[in-house]
Every structure is written in structure tokens, then in C-alpha cells.
Design a protein around this motif. Structure first.
Motif: not given
Length: 468
Positions: A4, A10, A16, A78, A80, A230
Motif C-alpha cells: 500500500t 486507493n 495518498r 488501507s 480510513h 489511508s
């Protein structure tokens, strides 16, 4: 495991865009609120020099909680929000309760911050209408949150920079006064002022105990870094660095500032109704001290409001994902800017209700009560987060090579017991009893209704249509 760290966007459309610089200052800004600038005199007067112990203990507890949150977010960047792990490890009902509780808490605290912002603006412009100021400020900050997460990060960076600059300047000025043995209206600036006539409980042990929840709420918001993960470019690189710096920041910006204040003014001589920063700067000859600190607390309140709007938007988006009700379907979409725009706008609309409620004499006391209840609810959410962390440690997803909470077998139960103790301590303070009871009533009522609805659905009684 999915890399990630390398993903710039995402799968749900969020981006990001927050860098190490942004997250570091967001973490620092979340730690330093208006409580330090305005309420420190009152805390010192009630507890004396032993307030340093209160800040040190709570600083350590919050650092350990952040290490637990950091461990969870490091394992799965990942997510939130850190509250997602409550659903994952304590069950859907517990997670649903935590999401709604945290979101409502954020909304009510944001309402209070919006009211504060208008008062600070009226310091310079007393003829301006409160509702006009609030509407303009809320609209501006909503735009900041809607355009792009990077703009939010930049705004928070400069808001935090103003707060940090004010504290650093005060510490430097204060140390200069101490080393020059500066003459004050009540003696001379000296570190001896801190220890002279020291007693652990100058106003009784009750005041000392009452200081813990008071300082606890000034640290509220530190968990905010667990919401930005995230949308951070390199979370597994940034998170450990930012969280490990928390103790140093508390040592410098809270304990350092309070030590300097008490070195200049013997704690018995402070004016509990005036900002200690104003008192120090005025003593140093800054005639505009009150205006300067008003500007600092204005930016601090605006920073808090900006962060709460960001947080509320992400949590309402998570509520929409978590809920199967059709009414939440529109809120599950991410805008082209990579922001949960509808969640942000709905949350902003709710925040705008605060000043309206607070202006009505019939319910202004109720509004203050609800705000206090929502603050108390943070303790329950923190407690649930720690329990979720323990479940993670027992699960197959546990990564022994991850960003681990230090001395977990000792520190985890220590933090949990401390949160329980802080909540219990609310019942020793006359003004804290009713909000503490309100927090327990909210918890029992929400979980009870959840259980009832689930039972009705399982027995075929529930006729509400849900979107699977």
C-alpha cells in the motif's frame, strides 16, 4: 501483503497526498489545543507544581495508546480510520456504535470550536454578527476540505506552525527572564519558584484527581493521525516516525511551557482568568500580548475545526460503508478530488446547527451538557480501541515484525485500567457527574437498541428495507 505504501490512489478513489511534513505537523497540531494557551493558568492554580506530574503521566498514556493505534494502522494502512479496527476485531455492532459515537463527538466538539472562533474574531471586530462570522469560517474550511486532501494538509501545516511558534517564543523569552533573574511584580523569575513550598496536593487530593480528566481532554485529538493514514503517501514510513516523536513533543510543548510559566510566576500568583501566555508576554514588555495570543488561539480553534471537519467527513463516509440502509448510499461515493465530499458537506451542515442551538436560551444549557457528554464518550471509544488492539494481537493477522506497542503485556492493561480510572474520576467532580452518567446512558441505549433491532430482524419482525 499488498504494498500500500506505493499506491498513490486507493481503490475507492481517495488519494495518498499527505506527506511526512503534513502528518508531522497535523500530529503536533492535534496535540496542542486552546486549552494550553487559555486554560493552563486554571490547571496550575488548582494543582500547583504537581500539574507537571499530571501532564507527564497522561503524556505517557496517550503515547502508549498511539503506539497501539500505530501498530494497527501499520498492519493495515488501507483503513480510513482507526475505529475500523473496532468493527474488525470486536464485531460489527461494537464498530457501528464506535463510529456513530466518535462522529457525533466530533460534530459537537466542532460546534463548540465554531462558537469559539466567532468570539475570537469579535475581539477585533465586536460589531460583526456572530452568525455571519461562523457561516463564513465554516464555508471557507469546508472548501479547504472539499478541494483536495493536500490543501487540507497545507492548511493544517501552517495552522500548527503558528501554535508551535507561539510556544517556542514564549519558552525562549521565559528562559531569558529566568537566566537574567528578571524582576517581576511578585519577586524574581527563577526555577526555585517551582519547588518553593512544594506540596503534592495544595488544594486537596480531589483537585489533583480532577486535574486528570481536565488535562486528558486537552490531549484529545492526538488520535487524529490514525485518521490520516489511508491518505498518507508512505504510511509505513511516516507513522512510526511521527508517533515516536509524540513524547518529545509533549515534553517540550506542554511540560516545557508549564515549567517556564511557573518559573516566572509563582503558581499561587497566576491569574486563573487570564492566559498564562498573555501574562508572560506582558511582563516581557509586549503591549500587544493579548492581541497576539488572541490571534494564536483563533488559529488554534480554526485548526481544530478544520481537523474535525476532515475527521467527521471520513467517519461519516465510513458509517455509510458500514451501514446497509439505502439512505446512506449517496454518501458511499468519493468525489473526483479524492474526497468524501458528501460526507464532508453533511457534517458541515450538522456543525452549523451548533451555534443555532447554543443561541437559544431554552436549550443552551442542554447544548453545553451534550458537548460534555460527547467529550466523555471519547474515553469509551479509546477504551474500545485498546480492546480491539488486544484482539488483533491474538488474531492470525498479527504481524510480529510490525510497528509493535512496547512491553505490550504490561502497557496494554495499564492503558486500559487508566482509561477506566479517568472515567470513574469524573464522578468525583460535581460538574462531571451528569455528563459521565450521560455517556453511560448513551452507550447502554445505543447498544440496547442495536440488540433489539437485530433480534427483531432475526425473528422476521423488522420490516425496514435494507440495501444488501
Amino acid at each position: 501483503m499488498q504494498k500500500t505504501d506505493e499506491v498513490k490512489q486507493n481503490s475507492d478513489g481517495t488519494r495518498r497526498e499527505l506527506t511526512n511534513r503534513h502528518v508531522s505537523m497535523i500530529a503536533l497540531g492535534g496535540t496542542i489545543g486552546t486549552g494550553l494557551f487559555l486554560g493552563a493558568s486554571n490547571s496550575i492554580m488548582k494543582t500547583g507544581p504537581s500539574i507537571i506530574i499530571v501532564y507527564a503521566v497522561l503524556g505517557l498514556i496517550f503515547f502508549l495508546m498511539m503506539r497501539a493505534i500505530g501498530e494497527l494502522m501499520y498492519a493495515d494502512p488501507s483503513q480510513h480510520t482507526f475505529i475500523s479496527f473496532i468493527s474488525k476485531y470486536l464485531g460489527h455492532q461494537a464498530g457501528h456504535f464506535a463510529l456513530w459515537t466518535y462522529w457525533l463527538g466530533v460534530i459537537f466538539v466542532a460546534m463548540a470550536e465554531l462558537t469559539a472562533v466567532s468570539k475570537y474574531v469579535q475581539f477585533w471586530f465586536p460589531s460583526w454578527h456572530t452568525w455571519t462570522i461562523q457561516l463564513v469560517v465554516l464555508a471557507l474550511l469546508m472548501c479547504v476540505n472539499l478541494i483536495a486532501v493536500r490543501l487540507f494538509g497545507e492548511t493544517e501545516f501552517w495552522f500548527a506552525m503558528i501554535k508551535v511558534t507561539a510556544i517556542v517564543v514564549m519558552i525562549i523569552v521565559g528562559l531569558g527572564m529566568v537566566f537574567m533573574n528578571y524582576k517581576t511584580p511578585v519577586g524574581h523569575a527563577s526555577f526555585a519558584n517551582i519547588t518553593r513550598g512544594f506540596t503534592m496536593f495544595p488544594n486537596g487530593w480531589e483537585s489533583f484527581v480532577a486535574a486528570f480528566p481536565m488535562v486528558f481532554f486537552s490531549f484529545q485529538g492526538m488520535e487524529f493521525i490514525g485518521i490520516t493514514t489511508s491518505e498518507t503517501e508512505n504510511p509505513r514510513k511516516v507513522l512510526p516516525k511521527v508517533i515516536n516523536e509524540i513524547l518529545l513533543r509533549i515534553l517540550i510543548f506542554y511540560i516545557g511551557a508549564i515549567v517556564v510559566i511557573m518559573a516566572i510566576y509563582p503558581w499561587q500568583s497566576l491569574d486563573p482568568h487570564t492566559s498564562p501566555f498573555v501574562q508572560v508576554f506582558e511582563l516581557a514588555g509586549l503591549k500587544a500580548a493579548a492581541a497576539v495570543i488572541n490571534f494564536v488561539v483563533l488559529t488554534a480553534a480554526a485548526s481544530a475545526l478544520n481537523s474535525y471537519m476532515y475527521s467527521a467527513g471520513r467517519h461519516f463516509y465510513q458509517i455509510a460503508l458500514d451501514s446497509r440502509a439505502k439512505a446512506f448510499k449517496p454518501f458511499r461515493k468519493i468525489a473526483k478530488s479524492g474526497v468524501p465530499a458528501r460526507g464532508v458537506m453533511f457534517s458541515a451542515a450538522m456543525i452549523l446547527l451548533g451555534p443555532i442551538l447554543n443561541s437559544l436560551p431554552q436549550i443552551s444549557d442542554a447544548f453545553a451538557f451534550i458537548t460534555s457528554v460527547s467529550s466523555d464518550m471519547y474515553i469509551i471509544v479509546y477504551l474500545m480501541t485498546m480492546l480491539a488492539h488486544r484482539k488483533y494481537r491474538e488474531s492470525k493477522q498479527f504481524d510480529p515484525q510490525g510497528f509493535l506497542m512496547p512491553a505490550y503485556k504490561v502497557t496494554s492493561p495499564l492503558v486500559i485500567l487508566f482509561f477506566v480510572a479517568v472515567y470513574i474520576s469524573l464522578f468525583t467532580n460535581g460538574t462531571g457527574i451528569l455528563p459521565a452518567i450521560g455517556g453511560l446512558v448513551w452507550t447502554a441505549g445505543f447498544l440496547g437498541i442495536q440488540y433489539l433491532v437485530k433480534s427483531m430482524h432475526e425473528h422476521g419482525v423488522n420490516s425496514i428495507k435494507i440495501d444488501e
